[in-house]
Design a protein around this motif. Structure first.
Motif, PDB file in Angstrom:
ATOM      1  N   GLY A 282      -7.274  -4.568   4.538  1.00 32.93           N
ATOM      2  CA  GLY A 282      -7.901  -3.308   4.606  1.00 32.93           C
ATOM      3  C   GLY A 282      -7.249  -2.403   5.380  1.00 32.93           C
ATOM      4  O   GLY A 282      -6.892  -1.337   4.800  1.00 32.93           O
TER       5      GLY A 282
ATOM      6  N   SER B 234     -10.519   2.256  -1.517  1.00 31.36           N
ATOM      7  CA  SER B 234     -10.021   0.761  -2.289  1.00 31.36           C
ATOM      8  C   SER B 234      -9.703   0.206  -1.025  1.00 31.36           C
ATOM      9  O   SER B 234     -11.368  -1.089  -0.951  1.00 31.36           O
ATOM     10  CB  SER B 234      -8.783   0.484  -3.286  1.00 31.36           C
ATOM     11  OG  SER B 234      -9.193   1.237  -4.403  1.00 31.36           O
ATOM     12  N   ALA B 235      -9.394   0.646  -0.342  1.00 28.88           N
ATOM     13  CA  ALA B 235      -9.117   0.018   1.281  1.00 28.88           C
ATOM     14  C   ALA B 235     -10.077  -0.330   2.260  1.00 28.88           C
ATOM     15  O   ALA B 235     -10.056  -1.215   3.230  1.00 28.88           O
ATOM     16  CB  ALA B 235      -7.891   0.110   2.208  1.00 28.88           C
TER      17      ALA B 235
ATOM     18  N   ILE C 122     -11.968  -3.147   0.645  1.00 23.95           N
ATOM     19  CA  ILE C 122     -11.426  -4.519   1.390  1.00 23.95           C
ATOM     20  C   ILE C 122     -12.074  -4.573   2.572  1.00 23.95           C
ATOM     21  O   ILE C 122     -12.071  -5.926   3.105  1.00 23.95           O
ATOM     22  CB  ILE C 122     -10.202  -4.701   0.339  1.00 23.95           C
ATOM     23  CG1 ILE C 122      -9.403  -4.525  -0.782  1.00 23.95           C
ATOM     24  CG2 ILE C 122      -9.625  -5.755   1.421  1.00 23.95           C
ATOM     25  CD1 ILE C 122      -8.694  -4.256  -0.540  1.00 23.95           C
ATOM     26  N   PHE C 123     -11.844  -3.928   3.150  1.00 24.26           N
ATOM     27  CA  PHE C 123     -12.208  -4.021   4.837  1.00 24.26           C
ATOM     28  C   PHE C 123     -13.632  -4.231   5.090  1.00 24.26           C
ATOM     29  O   PHE C 123     -14.143  -5.089   6.025  1.00 24.26           O
ATOM     30  CB  PHE C 123     -11.788  -2.668   5.451  1.00 24.26           C
ATOM     31  CG  PHE C 123     -12.290  -2.664   7.104  1.00 24.26           C
ATOM     32  CD1 PHE C 123     -11.903  -3.069   7.933  1.00 24.26           C
ATOM     33  CD2 PHE C 123     -13.185  -2.181   7.527  1.00 24.26           C
ATOM     34  CE1 PHE C 123     -11.841  -3.766   9.455  1.00 24.26           C
ATOM     35  CE2 PHE C 123     -13.922  -2.420   8.449  1.00 24.26           C
ATOM     36  CZ  PHE C 123     -12.917  -2.283   9.674  1.00 24.26           C
TER      37      PHE C 123
ATOM     38  N   TRP D 245       0.865  -0.816  -0.124  1.00 24.89           N
ATOM     39  CA  TRP D 245       0.149  -0.023   0.400  1.00 24.89           C
ATOM     40  C   TRP D 245       1.306   0.885  -0.113  1.00 24.89           C
ATOM     41  O   TRP D 245       1.002   2.531  -0.157  1.00 24.89           O
ATOM     42  CB  TRP D 245      -0.781   0.040   1.490  1.00 24.89           C
ATOM     43  CG  TRP D 245      -1.813  -0.406   1.011  1.00 24.89           C
ATOM     44  CD1 TRP D 245      -2.303  -1.650   1.850  1.00 24.89           C
ATOM     45  CD2 TRP D 245      -3.388  -0.987   0.317  1.00 24.89           C
ATOM     46  NE1 TRP D 245      -3.239  -2.448   1.813  1.00 24.89           N
ATOM     47  CE2 TRP D 245      -4.055  -1.815   0.868  1.00 24.89           C
ATOM     48  CE3 TRP D 245      -3.391  -0.148  -0.749  1.00 24.89           C
ATOM     49  CZ2 TRP D 245      -5.415  -2.241   0.015  1.00 24.89           C
ATOM     50  CZ3 TRP D 245      -4.834   0.067  -0.952  1.00 24.89           C
ATOM     51  CH2 TRP D 245      -5.563  -1.325  -0.356  1.00 24.89           C
TER      52      TRP D 245
ATOM     53  N   GLN E 226      -9.779  -8.690   5.945  1.00 23.03           N
ATOM     54  CA  GLN E 226     -10.097  -7.247   7.579  1.00 23.03           C
ATOM     55  C   GLN E 226      -8.615  -6.995   7.140  1.00 23.03           C
ATOM     56  O   GLN E 226      -8.812  -5.216   7.322  1.00 23.03           O
ATOM     57  CB  GLN E 226     -10.460  -7.618   8.106  1.00 23.03           C
ATOM     58  CG  GLN E 226     -11.916  -7.710   8.322  1.00 23.03           C
ATOM     59  CD  GLN E 226     -12.606  -7.717   9.816  1.00 23.03           C
ATOM     60  OE1 GLN E 226     -11.528  -8.457  10.562  1.00 23.03           O
ATOM     61  NE2 GLN E 226     -13.283  -6.820  10.226  1.00 23.03           N
TER      62      GLN E 226
END
Length: 546
Positions: free
Chosen positions: A124, A93-94, A97-98, A78, A121
């Protein structure tokens, strides 16, 4: 009101105003708050979750470790993305995903699915951890960053204090533990909306080159070592000194050596060795590992101590951890304001390391009958130490690199802090399980009950007879002190590392002077061999006296 120091320090004319910075940070800190809240909620709910899913002490540890591992492994990636792509898109985006990981975790019907969800998790959370620090470093000069780091510390403190209590309330309510994961979804959506409205960053297009081989080797090496420390020393698996341990350690070390070899030759390495080996960054990384052990080890095992050893409800366990977060809040905000006002930072990180040694040393004396007032006082000291170190270590590192490398530098520190937490939780969990087994075997033998399983057995105490429950609670309580003694020993290393940090003044501009930064892409230096920053600074200092 500004100090005389502020009046004489030049300011970067391209810097954002205080109001613009606060608007930008609103959504950013909301996203960070959501990720941190998910971790602290789970810490309090874990005894109930593992009991409901028929998990073991190893499963208990790995619910935390799985998220920390992927968090740590993905953070450098990242961070590299932050130096290459649109940071706003990356943060969003993070968050997505989380959210996916949170939903899957909430519907998990067994430990395996829960662990897979925690992996998602963690990816993210790795993005949110790396990108938040990188973005702040991209828009605020180090000289002014103390106050904003204080704001971040305050958000972290609120999330860490509110999370255990909220998690306990949810677990004790008709909603059940699954809502400890579901509750983070609407919060993440709110953070997405705020980011869309407030986060405005200039995007610089660059040639993209990601070192996927280095990232894979790094993740593999870390994972193998974590698997080793999670199962070593348990009677159902293998001993610390065994053929299996030799295989795991050898494989992990070889993968990490291969990582260094690849990173040294990669066009765009995930962890630039030139940054990591710089004196300030290297020492800050060593200290950050200890911070990771402290913060994740304390939050994970204190919740278990209060519930399993002392018999308190999840809600009360959350309340009893408040001194830890109170200390973090006071130290983080207070040190941030003082650093901005005075421009001096080193005393805070050294003092924080000393407080961590003291706090963990005192906490190593607790047992199953220790006064809660004493335990709370010890936890407060640890919180003060962590609060003085965590953000200020990142500040010291960001002060030494150009804005072009701030993503990689910030993510490197965050990576090793989370890596330290993952290793710490695994090692401390393994030591705890082994010690509990020893004490439980002795305790049950004393009352005439032969022990038939290891300490890595089912943690659902409600299904056991009262005499056995009493022995197991006492065993967990008396075994907990040993793991904090290990944490205290690790904190001693942080004292040495922070004491050796170069005490460089905080610059008042967002970017570095290219002539002072051999890593700066705009540097006009043409030396065949890059010079270290210390050499350049010494030359300039000598020139002032010539």
């Amino acid at each position: 009101m500004s100090s005389s120091v502020d009046a004489t320090v030049p300011h970067d004319p391209s810097a954002m105003t205080h109001r613009e910075v606060l608007e930008t940070m609103t959504g950013l800190l909301a996203a960070l708050f959501t990720a941190l809240l998910s971790t602290t909620i789970v810490a309090t709910a874990l005894p109930t979750i593992i009991g409901d899913l028929q998990g073991s002490q190893t499963a208990y540890t790995w619910v935390i470790t799985a998220a920390l591992l992927t968090n740590a492994a993905s953070t450098p990636i990242w961070g590299k993305f932050a130096d290459l792509f649109d940071k706003k898109l990356l943060v969003q985006s993070a968050i997505i995903i989380f959210v996916v990981g949170s939903i899957v975790a909430g519907f998990a019907e067994n430990v395996t699915v829960l662990l897979l969800a925690r992996v998602v998790q963690g990816v993210g959370m790795g993005g949110l951890t790396a990108l938040t620090v990188a973005i702040i470093g991209s828009i605020i000069a180090p000289r002014e960053r103390g106050r904003y780091s204080g704001y971040m510390g305050a958000v972290m403190a609120v999330a860490m204090s509110g999370g255990p209590i909220l998690g306990g309330v949810i677990v004790d309510s008709p909603l059940g533990w699954r809502w400890c994961f579901f509750v983070c979804v609407p919060l993440a959506v709110i953070a997405m909306v705020l980011l869309q409205r407030t986060l405005r960053l200039q995007t610089v297009r660059k040639d993209v080159s990601i070192d996927w081989l280095g990232a894979t080797l790094l993740t593999g090496g870390v994972s193998v070592l974590l698997v080793w420390v999670s199962f070593a020393g348990k009677v159902d698996y293998y001993a610390w000194w065994s053929i299996e341990s030799t295989v795991y350690v050898t494989t992990g070390v070889l993968l990490l050596i291969a990582t260094v070899w690849v990173e040294a030759r990669a066009k765009s390495p995930i962890i630039p060795l030139a940054i990591v080996t710089e004196r300030t960054t290297g020492l800050a990384i060593i200290a950050s590992i200890t911070v990771g052990i402290g913060i994740f080890g304390a939050t994970t095992f204190l919740s278990q101590y209060f519930q399993t050893a002392r018999g308190y409800s999840p809600t009360m366990a959350g309340v009893l951890v408040i001194p830890l977060v109170t200390g973090m809040f006071l130290a983080s905000v207070g040190s941030g304001q003082l650093i901005t006002r005075r421009g001096k930072w080193k005393g805070f990180v050294v003092g924080g390391a000393v407080l961590m040694v003291l706090g963990f040393g005192l906490l190593s004396t607790i047992g199953h009958a220790t006064s809660l007032w004493l335990v709370g006082g010890y936890i407060l000291i640890i919180g003060l130490g962590i609060g003085m170190m965590m953000q200020n270590l990142a500040l010291a590192v960001q002060n030494t690199v150009s804005v072009h490398n701030i993503g990689a530098a910030s993510s490197s520190v965050a990576f090793f802090r989370t890596f330290g937490g993952a290793i710490g939780v695994s090692v401390l969990g393994s030591v705890l399980a082994t010690r509990v087994h020893e004490l439980a075997a002795q305790g049950l033998s004393d009352i005439g009950i032969p022990i038939e399983s290891s300490a890595d057995s089912n943690l659902d105490l409600e299904s056991l007879p009262a005499p056995i429950v009493a022995v197991l609670r006492a065993s967990y309580g008396d075994a907990t002190g040993r793991i904090f003694l290990i944490a205290a020993a690790a904190a001693v290393i942080a004292v040495v590392a922070t004491a050796l940090l170069p005490n460089r003044p905080l610059r008042s501009t967002i970017d570095t002077d290219p002539d002072l930064d051999p890593l700066h892409p705009d540097s006009s230096r043409t030396d065949a061999k890059p010079r270290r920053r210390d050499d350049v600074e010494n030359e300039q200092a000598s020139a002032l006296f010539d």
